[in-house]
Design a protein around this motif. Sequence first.
Motif, PDB file in Angstrom:
ATOM      1  N   VAL A 209      44.386 -14.159 -28.628  1.00  0.00           N
ATOM      2  CA  VAL A 209      44.123 -13.332 -27.450  1.00  0.00           C
ATOM      3  C   VAL A 209      43.510 -12.042 -27.980  1.00  0.00           C
ATOM      4  O   VAL A 209      44.192 -11.226 -28.607  1.00  0.00           O
ATOM      5  CB  VAL A 209      45.407 -13.043 -26.656  1.00  0.00           C
ATOM      6  CG1 VAL A 209      45.114 -12.148 -25.456  1.00  0.00           C
ATOM      7  CG2 VAL A 209      46.037 -14.358 -26.193  1.00  0.00           C
TER       8      VAL A 209
ATOM      9  N   THR B 215      54.777 -16.472 -31.443  1.00  0.00           N
ATOM     10  CA  THR B 215      53.826 -15.385 -31.219  1.00  0.00           C
ATOM     11  C   THR B 215      54.189 -14.215 -32.114  1.00  0.00           C
ATOM     12  O   THR B 215      55.344 -13.791 -32.159  1.00  0.00           O
ATOM     13  CB  THR B 215      53.862 -14.913 -29.752  1.00  0.00           C
ATOM     14  OG1 THR B 215      53.495 -15.984 -28.894  1.00  0.00           O
ATOM     15  CG2 THR B 215      52.914 -13.737 -29.530  1.00  0.00           C
TER      16      THR B 215
ATOM     17  N   TRP C 174      48.531 -15.377 -31.249  1.00  0.00           N
ATOM     18  CA  TRP C 174      48.455 -14.063 -31.887  1.00  0.00           C
ATOM     19  C   TRP C 174      47.519 -13.173 -31.084  1.00  0.00           C
ATOM     20  O   TRP C 174      46.305 -13.386 -31.082  1.00  0.00           O
ATOM     21  CB  TRP C 174      47.962 -14.195 -33.319  1.00  0.00           C
ATOM     22  CG  TRP C 174      47.979 -12.908 -34.091  1.00  0.00           C
ATOM     23  CD1 TRP C 174      48.781 -11.818 -33.886  1.00  0.00           C
ATOM     24  CD2 TRP C 174      47.163 -12.583 -35.217  1.00  0.00           C
ATOM     25  NE1 TRP C 174      48.528 -10.838 -34.800  1.00  0.00           N
ATOM     26  CE2 TRP C 174      47.529 -11.284 -35.631  1.00  0.00           C
ATOM     27  CE3 TRP C 174      46.157 -13.264 -35.904  1.00  0.00           C
ATOM     28  CZ2 TRP C 174      46.916 -10.646 -36.712  1.00  0.00           C
ATOM     29  CZ3 TRP C 174      45.561 -12.630 -36.976  1.00  0.00           C
ATOM     30  CH2 TRP C 174      45.936 -11.339 -37.379  1.00  0.00           C
ATOM     31  N   PRO C 175      48.069 -12.191 -30.362  1.00  0.00           N
ATOM     32  CA  PRO C 175      47.215 -11.211 -29.698  1.00  0.00           C
ATOM     33  C   PRO C 175      46.726 -10.184 -30.712  1.00  0.00           C
ATOM     34  O   PRO C 175      47.536  -9.601 -31.447  1.00  0.00           O
ATOM     35  CB  PRO C 175      48.146 -10.583 -28.652  1.00  0.00           C
ATOM     36  CG  PRO C 175      49.523 -10.783 -29.189  1.00  0.00           C
ATOM     37  CD  PRO C 175      49.485 -12.007 -30.053  1.00  0.00           C
TER      38      PRO C 175
ATOM     39  N   VAL D   4      49.106  -3.479 -30.667  1.00  0.00           N
ATOM     40  CA  VAL D   4      49.272  -4.610 -29.766  1.00  0.00           C
ATOM     41  C   VAL D   4      50.607  -4.431 -29.057  1.00  0.00           C
ATOM     42  O   VAL D   4      51.601  -4.070 -29.684  1.00  0.00           O
ATOM     43  CB  VAL D   4      49.267  -5.943 -30.537  1.00  0.00           C
ATOM     44  CG1 VAL D   4      49.538  -7.106 -29.590  1.00  0.00           C
ATOM     45  CG2 VAL D   4      47.948  -6.142 -31.247  1.00  0.00           C
TER      46      VAL D   4
ATOM     47  N   ILE E  19      51.429 -16.778 -23.535  1.00  0.00           N
ATOM     48  CA  ILE E  19      52.230 -16.068 -24.521  1.00  0.00           C
ATOM     49  C   ILE E  19      53.565 -15.622 -23.931  1.00  0.00           C
ATOM     50  O   ILE E  19      54.573 -15.531 -24.632  1.00  0.00           O
ATOM     51  CB  ILE E  19      51.450 -14.849 -25.067  1.00  0.00           C
ATOM     52  CG1 ILE E  19      50.269 -15.318 -25.908  1.00  0.00           C
ATOM     53  CG2 ILE E  19      52.344 -13.933 -25.883  1.00  0.00           C
ATOM     54  CD1 ILE E  19      49.407 -14.187 -26.415  1.00  0.00           C
TER      55      ILE E  19
ATOM     56  N   LYS F 291      41.503  -8.483 -27.838  1.00  0.00           N
ATOM     57  CA  LYS F 291      41.079  -7.292 -27.105  1.00  0.00           C
ATOM     58  C   LYS F 291      40.172  -6.499 -28.032  1.00  0.00           C
ATOM     59  O   LYS F 291      40.577  -6.121 -29.131  1.00  0.00           O
ATOM     60  CB  LYS F 291      42.285  -6.448 -26.681  1.00  0.00           C
ATOM     61  CG  LYS F 291      41.904  -5.193 -25.912  1.00  0.00           C
ATOM     62  CD  LYS F 291      43.154  -4.412 -25.487  1.00  0.00           C
ATOM     63  CE  LYS F 291      42.771  -3.153 -24.708  1.00  0.00           C
ATOM     64  NZ  LYS F 291      43.970  -2.369 -24.301  1.00  0.00           N
TER      65      LYS F 291
ATOM     66  N   SER G  15      49.433 -14.662 -19.399  1.00  0.00           N
ATOM     67  CA  SER G  15      49.019 -15.691 -20.354  1.00  0.00           C
ATOM     68  C   SER G  15      50.219 -16.541 -20.747  1.00  0.00           C
ATOM     69  O   SER G  15      51.375 -16.221 -20.450  1.00  0.00           O
ATOM     70  CB  SER G  15      48.413 -15.045 -21.611  1.00  0.00           C
ATOM     71  OG  SER G  15      49.436 -14.519 -22.438  1.00  0.00           O
TER      72      SER G  15
ATOM     73  N   HIS H 221      49.526  -7.546 -23.628  1.00  0.00           N
ATOM     74  CA  HIS H 221      48.642  -8.634 -24.055  1.00  0.00           C
ATOM     75  C   HIS H 221      49.158  -9.998 -23.596  1.00  0.00           C
ATOM     76  O   HIS H 221      48.400 -10.967 -23.544  1.00  0.00           O
ATOM     77  CB  HIS H 221      48.510  -8.643 -25.582  1.00  0.00           C
ATOM     78  CG  HIS H 221      47.646  -7.549 -26.126  1.00  0.00           C
ATOM     79  ND1 HIS H 221      48.074  -6.246 -26.220  1.00  0.00           N
ATOM     80  CD2 HIS H 221      46.392  -7.563 -26.619  1.00  0.00           C
ATOM     81  CE1 HIS H 221      47.112  -5.506 -26.745  1.00  0.00           C
ATOM     82  NE2 HIS H 221      46.081  -6.273 -26.992  1.00  0.00           N
ATOM     83  N   ALA H 222      50.459 -10.067 -23.297  1.00  0.00           N
ATOM     84  CA  ALA H 222      51.047 -11.342 -22.888  1.00  0.00           C
ATOM     85  C   ALA H 222      50.982 -11.557 -21.384  1.00  0.00           C
ATOM     86  O   ALA H 222      51.166 -12.685 -20.904  1.00  0.00           O
ATOM     87  CB  ALA H 222      52.504 -11.404 -23.342  1.00  0.00           C
TER      88      ALA H 222
ATOM     89  N   HIS I 156      44.001  -6.823 -31.635  1.00  0.00           N
ATOM     90  CA  HIS I 156      43.279  -5.676 -31.077  1.00  0.00           C
ATOM     91  C   HIS I 156      42.297  -5.231 -32.147  1.00  0.00           C
ATOM     92  O   HIS I 156      42.701  -4.754 -33.220  1.00  0.00           O
ATOM     93  CB  HIS I 156      44.291  -4.565 -30.753  1.00  0.00           C
ATOM     94  CG  HIS I 156      43.766  -3.510 -29.836  1.00  0.00           C
ATOM     95  ND1 HIS I 156      44.563  -2.497 -29.331  1.00  0.00           N
ATOM     96  CD2 HIS I 156      42.526  -3.293 -29.319  1.00  0.00           C
ATOM     97  CE1 HIS I 156      43.849  -1.710 -28.549  1.00  0.00           C
ATOM     98  NE2 HIS I 156      42.603  -2.179 -28.534  1.00  0.00           N
TER      99      HIS I 156
END
Length: 349
Positions: free
Chosen positions: A80, A9, A56-57, A115, A125, A82, A123, A119-120, A59
């Motif tokens: 992921v 990640t 990969w989160p 980020v 992640i 946002k 999830s 974000h994790a 934004h």
Amino acid sequence: MDTGDISFTSFGLVVLDEIRIPNQKPLTNILGGSGAHATLGARLFQAPPLNRTLAWPIHIGHDFPGPIADLLQSWGITLVIKEELDQPSTRGLLEYKDTTFGPKDFKYTTPVLAVDESHAEGSRILASRVYHYLATPRDIISRVSTLLAMRQEAGISSRPLIIWEPSPLACSPDNLQDCLEAARCVDVLSPNHLELAKLFSQAPGAAFAKSMIEELVTKFLDSGVGPDGTGAIVVRAGEHGCLVQSRDISPKWLPPFYGTGFVGRKDSPVVDPTGAGNAFLGGYGVGYIQTGDAVHAACYGSVAASFALEQIGMPEKVDQGDTELWNGVSVGTRLREYMSGEENKSIYA
């Protein structure tokens, strides 16, 4: 590995770059940012179905281009997303001083959509085996502490491999003590050679010297890298290759795939070095998962960087039967070519 697991990640940014080169029309909406290139580096070595183990989160804002969203989706990674409907995406201006892609200036032209570990939450992640960060020393201490606490609360007892790229602007003598402290909470510390020199007040214009870099790395290792002191330092040195060193690994220099240090690669199709260091660390992370060896992982990193160098932006991926080709080349074939080079045979005979 179970393809439901998350292997790698990146908490790096996604940035839409405008690139200006003298006497050329500006290039706009170029996919960039440390997260984009690190994820690329990891993705190169994780063909389907393992691509789903990369996360990969991101934004983004209301203006995130559809073609770039489609490109990211085509990689088949776990995104992921946002989205801020009332804000623009993070954008940057990269201005080259000449047409050699050497000296350059960079600045953000919109507010940064960051980020973070939230974000994790909830999830897959949160159980990732490797995390990549680009952060200041104060930030990395806080963020790693938050991440590990979240994992513990979720019942995840294993420690992930944490790779830290120090933020370039934070690499100054004033931040040396903070960087020494921060290095103790990560597993891999990876500045480039210029950033490392700046931390210790070394003149950036001084001639490149491997001995000087090894001496500075030893100071970090003496202070401690990793919670138990067994972490590694990987210094990315551009056309000079990279250095891998830890308390258990004597200094090992690997050549770049493209450059005078690698036989047969002097006439290389290097176009733009932007993002090569980030891609190196994405490749390194996956290489470490696959081999458990820091030097071997750096071979993956060197090959990943080579694909980032060949164009402005991202390399082109096409499917040829069951094989993926990036810029017309099999990544596995390039890795084998690199590791069989005369410079590396002594390490992996």
